[in-house]
Design a protein around this motif. Structure first.
Motif, short mmCIF file in Angstrom:
data_model
loop_
_atom_site.label_atom_id
_atom_site.label_comp_id
_atom_site.label_asym_id
_atom_site.label_seq_id
_atom_site.Cartn_x
_atom_site.Cartn_y
_atom_site.Cartn_z
N GLY A 233 -84.35 -7.64 -5.35
CA GLY A 233 -83.06 -8.11 -5.83
C GLY A 233 -82.40 -6.98 -6.59
N CYS A 234 -81.18 -6.64 -6.21
CA CYS A 234 -80.56 -5.39 -6.68
C CYS A 234 -79.70 -5.54 -7.93
CB CYS A 234 -79.74 -4.78 -5.55
SG CYS A 234 -80.75 -4.29 -4.13
N THR B 298 -78.14 -8.21 -2.61
CA THR B 298 -77.12 -7.88 -3.59
C THR B 298 -76.04 -8.96 -3.55
OG1 THR B 298 -75.56 -6.16 -4.34
CG2 THR B 298 -75.94 -6.33 -1.96
N ALA B 299 -74.91 -8.71 -4.18
CA ALA B 299 -73.77 -9.64 -4.17
C ALA B 299 -72.52 -8.87 -4.55
CB ALA B 299 -73.99 -10.80 -5.14
N ASP B 300 -71.39 -9.32 -4.03
CA ASP B 300 -70.16 -8.59 -4.36
C ASP B 300 -69.84 -8.66 -5.85
OD1 ASP B 300 -69.32 -11.26 -4.49
OD2 ASP B 300 -67.75 -11.06 -2.97
N LEU B 301 -70.29 -9.73 -6.53
CA LEU B 301 -69.97 -9.91 -7.95
C LEU B 301 -70.78 -9.00 -8.87
CD1 LEU B 301 -68.19 -11.60 -9.88
CD2 LEU B 301 -70.09 -13.21 -10.06
N TYR B 302 -71.95 -8.53 -8.41
CA TYR B 302 -72.79 -7.71 -9.29
C TYR B 302 -72.05 -6.43 -9.67
CZ TYR B 302 -76.66 -10.66 -7.56
OH TYR B 302 -77.49 -11.70 -7.22
N PHE C 166 -69.19 -6.15 -10.42
CA PHE C 166 -67.84 -6.22 -9.85
C PHE C 166 -67.63 -5.20 -8.72
CE2 PHE C 166 -67.76 -7.93 -14.12
CZ PHE C 166 -67.21 -9.18 -13.90
N GLY C 167 -68.56 -5.24 -7.77
CA GLY C 167 -68.46 -4.41 -6.59
C GLY C 167 -69.27 -3.13 -6.64
N GLU C 168 -69.59 -2.64 -7.84
CA GLU C 168 -70.29 -1.35 -7.95
C GLU C 168 -71.71 -1.42 -7.43
OE1 GLU C 168 -69.14 1.87 -8.90
OE2 GLU C 168 -67.45 0.65 -8.25
N ASN C 169 -72.37 -2.58 -7.58
CA ASN C 169 -73.75 -2.68 -7.11
C ASN C 169 -73.82 -2.50 -5.60
OD1 ASN C 169 -76.30 -4.60 -6.28
ND2 ASN C 169 -76.61 -3.62 -8.27
N GLU C 170 -72.93 -3.13 -4.86
CA GLU C 170 -72.91 -2.95 -3.41
C GLU C 170 -72.68 -1.48 -3.06
OE1 GLU C 170 -71.35 -7.04 -1.32
OE2 GLU C 170 -69.85 -5.72 -2.19
N SER D 7 -67.09 -6.14 1.26
CA SER D 7 -68.53 -5.87 1.11
C SER D 7 -69.01 -4.86 2.14
CB SER D 7 -69.33 -7.17 1.23
OG SER D 7 -69.18 -7.97 0.08
N LEU D 8 -68.57 -5.02 3.36
CA LEU D 8 -68.96 -4.07 4.41
C LEU D 8 -68.51 -2.66 4.06
CD1 LEU D 8 -68.11 -6.21 7.57
CD2 LEU D 8 -70.40 -5.43 6.91
N GLN D 9 -67.31 -2.55 3.53
CA GLN D 9 -66.77 -1.23 3.17
C GLN D 9 -67.58 -0.61 2.03
OE1 GLN D 9 -64.80 -0.23 0.22
NE2 GLN D 9 -64.75 1.84 1.10
N ARG D 10 -67.88 -1.42 1.00
CA ARG D 10 -68.63 -0.88 -0.13
C ARG D 10 -70.05 -0.50 0.27
NH1 ARG D 10 -65.45 -4.86 -3.23
NH2 ARG D 10 -67.00 -6.45 -2.70
N LEU D 11 -70.67 -1.31 1.11
CA LEU D 11 -72.04 -1.05 1.55
C LEU D 11 -72.11 0.06 2.60
CD1 LEU D 11 -73.25 -4.74 1.78
CD2 LEU D 11 -74.32 -2.99 0.33
N GLY D 12 -70.98 0.35 3.23
CA GLY D 12 -70.94 1.39 4.26
C GLY D 12 -71.69 1.01 5.51
N ILE D 13 -71.64 -0.28 5.88
CA ILE D 13 -72.36 -0.76 7.07
C ILE D 13 -71.38 -1.53 7.97
CG2 ILE D 13 -74.60 -0.82 5.94
CD1 ILE D 13 -74.25 -3.77 5.43
N ASP D 14 -71.82 -1.79 9.21
CA ASP D 14 -70.96 -2.46 10.19
C ASP D 14 -71.16 -3.97 10.24
OD1 ASP D 14 -69.91 0.01 11.01
OD2 ASP D 14 -71.59 0.32 12.40
#
Length: 306
Positions: A19-20, A47-51, A53-57, A104-111
């Motif tokens: 859990g991140c 993870t979660a988008d709220l963690y 406020f986006g920085e965790n992702e 979330s996809l953009q922050r995580l850098g995945i497709d």
């Protein structure tokens, strides 16, 4: 590390997952924690988008570059916020979920996201609309599967009845046995997996149990008074041995239950990862010890959270 099937999907999760939320904001520290977990066989990062406020992702995304194909990535949506700013509002609407997944996809850098989860929810939500959003994201190939993160039995039952969720993330540990009363059997019958978070009960089931109880248990924990907590943990400490650490015992207890696919532990240091990884060297949990743990702890029920 052993893997378990996620619901009826073709996804298999490692028995332990990371859990991140507690990784912190230092990318180097976060990467060292993630690398240690992955190198030990952990394949699921939650993870979660709220963690933060986006920085965790964003930090997770940087840490997993070059390793995406080996990983199962889970994140969550339902909380509307402005990145890097405090405060949020609950929004389980179709429009928000379909917008949030792109962020979330953009922050995580995945497709694509392997497991997309509703981050909470109440029985008064537009559940049909929420389900429709997840189904469309699955059809569009932006997510592989979806689930919910909830401890509310009435909400869980609605999603079991109406949707194709493959998982429910919920707090579950030897001190919080509420899922055993009315949730685990229901999910097992419907081939839906549990992602068990909080396996150490705020550290009160770890090797630092007595210290953590004094820090975090003064006001009690769920239906346990402080005195009851101390009495239970005095017995819990007796199980620490060369055969297994207390961390391993806590993880073994929840993984002993059939619908549990993975135990999601948090870590803010590599040392904490190592403590949880002691599970891999532990002697198997016997039915006798499992029964003794149940006998010395309380069978609780969900009261306020329905």
């Amino acid at each position: 590390m052993n893997k378990r099937q996620l619901g009826s999907s073709d996804i298999y999760l490692s028995e332990l997952s990371l859990g991140c939320m507690s990784l912190g904001r230092d990318p180097k520290v976060a990467k060292s924690i993630i690398d240690r977990a992955l190198n030990a066989g952990v394949n699921y990062l939650d993870t979660a988008d709220l963690y933060d406020f986006g920085e965790n992702e964003r930090i997770v995304g940087e840490a997993i570059k070059g390793r995406r194909e080996d990983l199962i990535i889970g994140t969550k949506a339902g909380n509307k916020f402005t990145p890097r700013e405090q405060g949020w509002t609950w929004d389980p609407s179709k429009s928000h979920i379909k917008s949030a997944v792109k962020d979330s996809l953009q922050r995580l850098g995945i497709d694509y996201i392997d497991l997309y989860q509703l981050h909470g929810g109440t029985i008064d939500d537009p559940i049909d609309e929420t389900i429709e959003a997840f189904e469309e994201l699955k059809q569009d190939g932006l997510i592989r599967e979806y689930g919910i993160s909830s401890i509310r039995p009435n909400v869980i039952k609605e999603f079991v009845k109406k949707s194709n969720i493959v998982s429910v993330m919920m707090q579950y540990n030897a001190l919080d046995r509420r899922p055993e009363e009315e949730i685990l059997e229901l999910l097992n019958k419907n081939s839906i997996s549990v992602l068990a978070r909080g396996p150490m009960a705020k550290g009160m089931l770890s090797s630092q149990a007595q210290q953590k109880i004094n820090q975090k248990g003064q006001e009690g924990f769920l239906d346990y008074s402080f005195e009851e907590l101390k009495a239970v943990i005095d017995k819990w400490m007796d199980y620490e041995s060369g055969e297994r650490t207390l961390e391993a015992l806590a993880l073994q207890y929840i993984l002993h239950q059939e619908p549990v696919a993975t135990a999601v532990f948090g870590a803010s240091s590599v040392k904490q990862v190592e403590e949880n990884l002691s599970y891999l060297e532990a002697s198997p949990l016997t039915e006798q010890i499992f029964g003794e743990i149940q006998a010395m702890t309380k069978q609780l029920t969900y009261k306020k959270h329905r």
